[in-house]
Scaffold this motif. Structure first.
Motif, PDB file in Angstrom:
ATOM      1  N   GLU A 187      37.422  43.850  66.800  1.00  0.00           N
ATOM      2  CA  GLU A 187      37.728  42.772  67.721  1.00  0.00           C
ATOM      3  C   GLU A 187      38.559  41.718  67.007  1.00  0.00           C
ATOM      4  O   GLU A 187      38.402  41.494  65.810  1.00  0.00           O
ATOM      5  N   THR A 188      39.467  41.104  67.759  1.00  0.00           N
ATOM      6  CA  THR A 188      40.316  40.056  67.203  1.00  0.00           C
ATOM      7  C   THR A 188      40.099  38.772  67.977  1.00  0.00           C
ATOM      8  O   THR A 188      39.440  38.756  69.024  1.00  0.00           O
ATOM      9  N   SER A 189      40.675  37.705  67.447  1.00  0.00           N
ATOM     10  CA  SER A 189      40.456  36.399  68.047  1.00  0.00           C
ATOM     11  C   SER A 189      41.609  35.480  67.703  1.00  0.00           C
ATOM     12  O   SER A 189      42.264  35.637  66.662  1.00  0.00           O
ATOM     13  N   ASP A 190      41.857  34.489  68.561  1.00  0.00           N
ATOM     14  CA  ASP A 190      42.816  33.440  68.237  1.00  0.00           C
ATOM     15  C   ASP A 190      42.351  32.627  67.033  1.00  0.00           C
ATOM     16  O   ASP A 190      43.118  31.842  66.483  1.00  0.00           O
ATOM     17  N   ASP A 223      41.099  34.074  64.196  1.00  0.00           N
ATOM     18  CA  ASP A 223      41.074  34.927  63.005  1.00  0.00           C
ATOM     19  C   ASP A 223      41.655  34.242  61.770  1.00  0.00           C
ATOM     20  O   ASP A 223      41.165  34.433  60.661  1.00  0.00           O
ATOM     21  N   HIS A 228      40.002  40.925  72.552  1.00  0.00           N
ATOM     22  CA  HIS A 228      40.568  39.762  71.857  1.00  0.00           C
ATOM     23  C   HIS A 228      40.087  38.493  72.540  1.00  0.00           C
ATOM     24  O   HIS A 228      40.230  38.353  73.760  1.00  0.00           O
ATOM     25  N   THR A 265      40.401  34.502  73.281  1.00  0.00           N
ATOM     26  CA  THR A 265      41.424  33.456  73.261  1.00  0.00           C
ATOM     27  C   THR A 265      40.802  32.068  73.164  1.00  0.00           C
ATOM     28  O   THR A 265      39.629  31.870  73.480  1.00  0.00           O
ATOM     29  N   THR A 324      38.077  36.834  77.158  1.00  0.00           N
ATOM     30  CA  THR A 324      38.000  37.997  76.285  1.00  0.00           C
ATOM     31  C   THR A 324      38.890  39.061  76.926  1.00  0.00           C
ATOM     32  O   THR A 324      38.627  39.526  78.036  1.00  0.00           O
ATOM     33  N   ALA A 331      47.992  34.997  71.296  1.00  0.00           N
ATOM     34  CA  ALA A 331      47.200  36.191  71.590  1.00  0.00           C
ATOM     35  C   ALA A 331      48.069  37.445  71.655  1.00  0.00           C
ATOM     36  O   ALA A 331      47.664  38.512  71.170  1.00  0.00           O
ATOM     37  N   ARG A 345      48.888  38.454  68.192  1.00  0.00           N
ATOM     38  CA  ARG A 345      47.685  38.911  67.481  1.00  0.00           C
ATOM     39  C   ARG A 345      47.311  40.326  67.897  1.00  0.00           C
ATOM     40  O   ARG A 345      46.935  41.161  67.061  1.00  0.00           O
ATOM     41  N   ILE A 346      47.429  40.623  69.193  1.00  0.00           N
ATOM     42  CA  ILE A 346      47.138  41.975  69.670  1.00  0.00           C
ATOM     43  C   ILE A 346      48.149  42.965  69.101  1.00  0.00           C
ATOM     44  O   ILE A 346      47.793  44.069  68.667  1.00  0.00           O
ATOM     45  N   ALA A 363      47.331  43.679  65.528  1.00  0.00           N
ATOM     46  CA  ALA A 363      46.220  44.623  65.421  1.00  0.00           C
ATOM     47  C   ALA A 363      46.708  46.050  65.615  1.00  0.00           C
ATOM     48  O   ALA A 363      46.273  46.977  64.914  1.00  0.00           O
TER      49      ALA A 363
END
Length: 197
Positions: A18-21, A23, A112, A114, A119, A184, A187-188, A191
């Motif tokens: 999982e990713t996040s703003d 990170d 992800h 934000t 999510t 976002a 970031r996606i 990934a």
């Protein structure tokens, strides 16, 4: 000749996370018990003059969330949607006119989170045939494509920062021509780039 989509399929079979703003901002403490709203985006891949390309949109500057930003087509998961894939396909059809039956689903990536409390489930799909893109008035200002090779090359990414709610926040960017792809969306894509490396 190998089908370039095979690299994407192999990448989706590799483990992801999982990713996040947040990170790149480990010092930010997220509130416990926060409720995130489910959303889904389509990462549409289509054959183009520069090889396999990713279709993106430039959001309307009049929108409440992420105005004027570069984004994947998609949006909130409605109660009437069977799942995130259905939501991504429905929203993509509404936003850019891509028929749902013209998309072959390749797989999904980990969600992800934000900064705006969503999510997002990224859904990767191959566009089977060319179609006439139609930007949804009031939501989308432009529909365009960038080479997949550009946005999955880790050397094309940079980390920038700006102040947000009184704090410096770092984020990925992967500019392409006149398009400033960040937040976002970047970031996606990062990934995906990491999984394709």
């Amino acid at each position: 000749m190998a089908d370039p989509i095979e690299d994407v399929v192999r990448a989706l079979a590799r483990p992801g996370r999982e990713t996040s703003d947040f990170d790149l901002n480990p010092g930010i403490v997220l509130p416990a018990g926060r409720v995130l709203r489910p959303a889904a985006v389509l990462v549409p891949l289509i054959g183009g003059p520069r090889g396999l390309e990713v279709i993106l949109t430039k959001r309307s500057s009049r929108l409440k969330h992420h105005p004027g930003q570069i984004a994947f087509p998609g949006g909130k998961v409605d109660e009437t949607d069977a799942n995130g894939i259905a939501a991504a396909l429905r929203e993509t059809h509404e936003e850019i006119g891509l028929p749902e039956d013209n998309v072959e689903i390749l797989g999904t990536m980990a969600p992800h989170e934000t900064v705006t409390g969503f999510t997002i489930s990224p859904v990767l799909g191959r566009v089977r045939a060319k179609f006439e893109a139609r930007a949804e008035a009031g939501e989308v200002d432009e529909v365009f494509a960038v080479p997949l090779s550009h946005v999955t090359d880790a050397t094309k990414f940079a980390i920038e920062r700006r102040r947000w709610r009184g704090e410096w926040r770092r984020y990925y960017v992967v500019p392409y021509g006149p398009y400033y792809i960040w937040g976002a969306t970047a970031r996606i894509l990062r990934a995906l780039a990491d999984r394709m490396a």
